[in-house]
Design a protein around this motif. Sequence first.
Motif, PDB file in Angstrom:
ATOM      1  N   ALA A 188     -72.286 119.909 -36.510  1.00 22.95           N
ATOM      2  CA  ALA A 188     -72.764 119.214 -35.300  1.00 22.95           C
ATOM      3  C   ALA A 188     -73.995 119.454 -34.823  1.00 22.95           C
ATOM      4  CB  ALA A 188     -71.571 119.374 -34.278  1.00 22.95           C
ATOM      5  N   LEU A 189     -74.650 118.636 -34.679  1.00 19.50           N
ATOM      6  CA  LEU A 189     -76.232 118.980 -33.837  1.00 19.50           C
ATOM      7  C   LEU A 189     -76.070 118.732 -32.549  1.00 19.50           C
ATOM      8  CD1 LEU A 189     -79.349 118.990 -35.112  1.00 19.50           C
ATOM      9  CD2 LEU A 189     -79.391 117.245 -33.411  1.00 19.50           C
ATOM     10  N   ASP A 205     -77.778 116.780 -42.573  1.00 21.47           N
ATOM     11  CA  ASP A 205     -76.606 116.076 -42.877  1.00 21.47           C
ATOM     12  C   ASP A 205     -75.471 116.379 -42.167  1.00 21.47           C
ATOM     13  OD1 ASP A 205     -75.286 114.327 -44.772  1.00 21.47           O
ATOM     14  OD2 ASP A 205     -74.577 115.882 -46.209  1.00 21.47           O
ATOM     15  N   ALA A 206     -75.685 116.324 -40.669  1.00 24.11           N
ATOM     16  CA  ALA A 206     -74.584 116.483 -39.667  1.00 24.11           C
ATOM     17  C   ALA A 206     -73.516 115.503 -39.756  1.00 24.11           C
ATOM     18  CB  ALA A 206     -75.504 116.734 -38.357  1.00 24.11           C
ATOM     19  N   ASP A 207     -72.604 115.963 -39.225  1.00 26.19           N
ATOM     20  CA  ASP A 207     -71.722 114.944 -39.325  1.00 26.19           C
ATOM     21  C   ASP A 207     -71.683 113.969 -37.770  1.00 26.19           C
ATOM     22  OD1 ASP A 207     -69.986 115.486 -41.622  1.00 26.19           O
ATOM     23  OD2 ASP A 207     -69.803 117.371 -40.607  1.00 26.19           O
ATOM     24  N   VAL A 208     -72.129 114.750 -36.786  1.00 22.85           N
ATOM     25  CA  VAL A 208     -72.186 114.178 -35.499  1.00 22.85           C
ATOM     26  C   VAL A 208     -73.265 114.871 -34.557  1.00 22.85           C
ATOM     27  CG1 VAL A 208     -70.326 116.095 -34.657  1.00 22.85           C
ATOM     28  CG2 VAL A 208     -70.585 113.842 -33.514  1.00 22.85           C
ATOM     29  N   ILE A 209     -73.748 114.072 -33.788  1.00 26.07           N
ATOM     30  CA  ILE A 209     -74.749 114.352 -32.601  1.00 26.07           C
ATOM     31  C   ILE A 209     -73.988 114.528 -31.481  1.00 26.07           C
ATOM     32  CG2 ILE A 209     -76.639 113.908 -31.507  1.00 26.07           C
ATOM     33  CD1 ILE A 209     -77.722 112.311 -33.674  1.00 26.07           C
ATOM     34  N   VAL A 210     -73.944 115.713 -30.974  1.00 27.51           N
ATOM     35  CA  VAL A 210     -73.213 116.005 -29.490  1.00 27.51           C
ATOM     36  C   VAL A 210     -74.294 115.905 -28.648  1.00 27.51           C
ATOM     37  CG1 VAL A 210     -71.681 117.516 -28.224  1.00 27.51           C
ATOM     38  CG2 VAL A 210     -71.513 117.442 -30.735  1.00 27.51           C
ATOM     39  N   THR A 211     -74.333 114.848 -27.590  1.00 24.91           N
ATOM     40  CA  THR A 211     -75.254 114.534 -26.588  1.00 24.91           C
ATOM     41  C   THR A 211     -74.868 114.108 -25.424  1.00 24.91           C
ATOM     42  OG1 THR A 211     -77.257 113.835 -26.146  1.00 24.91           O
ATOM     43  CG2 THR A 211     -76.033 112.566 -27.650  1.00 24.91           C
ATOM     44  N   ASP A 212     -75.055 114.487 -24.178  1.00 20.39           N
ATOM     45  CA  ASP A 212     -74.598 113.820 -23.170  1.00 20.39           C
ATOM     46  C   ASP A 212     -75.713 112.687 -22.445  1.00 20.39           C
ATOM     47  OD1 ASP A 212     -72.100 114.730 -22.971  1.00 20.39           O
ATOM     48  OD2 ASP A 212     -72.728 116.277 -21.542  1.00 20.39           O
ATOM     49  N   VAL A 236     -72.397 109.470 -33.045  1.00 23.23           N
ATOM     50  CA  VAL A 236     -72.740 110.308 -31.457  1.00 23.23           C
ATOM     51  C   VAL A 236     -71.859 110.315 -30.478  1.00 23.23           C
ATOM     52  CG1 VAL A 236     -74.684 109.963 -29.765  1.00 23.23           C
ATOM     53  CG2 VAL A 236     -75.355 109.281 -32.020  1.00 23.23           C
ATOM     54  N   TRP A 237     -71.383 111.509 -30.195  1.00 24.22           N
ATOM     55  CA  TRP A 237     -70.223 111.724 -29.105  1.00 24.22           C
ATOM     56  C   TRP A 237     -70.995 112.546 -28.027  1.00 24.22           C
ATOM     57  CZ3 TRP A 237     -66.378 114.305 -33.058  1.00 24.22           C
ATOM     58  CH2 TRP A 237     -65.546 113.342 -33.786  1.00 24.22           C
ATOM     59  N   THR A 238     -70.243 112.511 -26.671  1.00 28.73           N
ATOM     60  CA  THR A 238     -70.446 113.179 -25.732  1.00 28.73           C
ATOM     61  C   THR A 238     -69.983 114.629 -25.705  1.00 28.73           C
ATOM     62  OG1 THR A 238     -68.566 112.770 -24.388  1.00 28.73           O
ATOM     63  CG2 THR A 238     -70.640 111.210 -24.220  1.00 28.73           C
ATOM     64  N   ALA A 239     -70.298 115.515 -25.107  1.00 24.82           N
ATOM     65  CA  ALA A 239     -69.611 116.859 -25.022  1.00 24.82           C
ATOM     66  C   ALA A 239     -68.121 116.749 -24.969  1.00 24.82           C
ATOM     67  CB  ALA A 239     -70.167 117.771 -24.429  1.00 24.82           C
TER      68      ALA A 239
END
Length: 182
Positions: free
Chosen positions: A5-6, A101-108, A125-128
Amino acid sequence: MALSALLDANVLHPQILCDLLLRLAEHDAFRPLWSAKILEETVESIRRRRPDLDLERLRRRMASMNEAYPDPCVSGFGHLIPTMPEMGDDAHVLAAALFADADVIVTDNVKDFPPHVAPRFEIVVWTADQFLVQQWTTDPRLVASVLAEQSKATSRPHIELPRLLTAVARVAPTFVERVRRD
């Protein structure tokens, strides 16, 4: 293998969220990733809210984060930035995630990631809040243990678990609701 996760700057601050995420990473719940620019943005964000904090101390904290995990700091992705003009100032976040090669970006700041962009680059792209719910769904015992560990380790002042959950609920309400319900 654990999810990679980035973590965007806005989930590395506030401290209570950053602490929870990094504790989960310490327990191999996921592999954390970020870039030097993301860490710079984190320091800038903290300083905007807390100009009284010592800049050098914040930089040491970022350096410690880099030392605590295997290769969390992504570099060498600059050539990808021009390929995503629709991302504007957040192109570096997407570029770092893709390069690593991240699976997900975690960003609000999901609003900064137009709905058509993530699928085009085949990244989530997911929120926290969404990310923490996923962590809870994957391994609730581990997450509960990490929350208890965080509560026990928090000092100045000590935060009992119910108060910790209330504080985390400000940034991850669905996650806390699930923890309290389950």
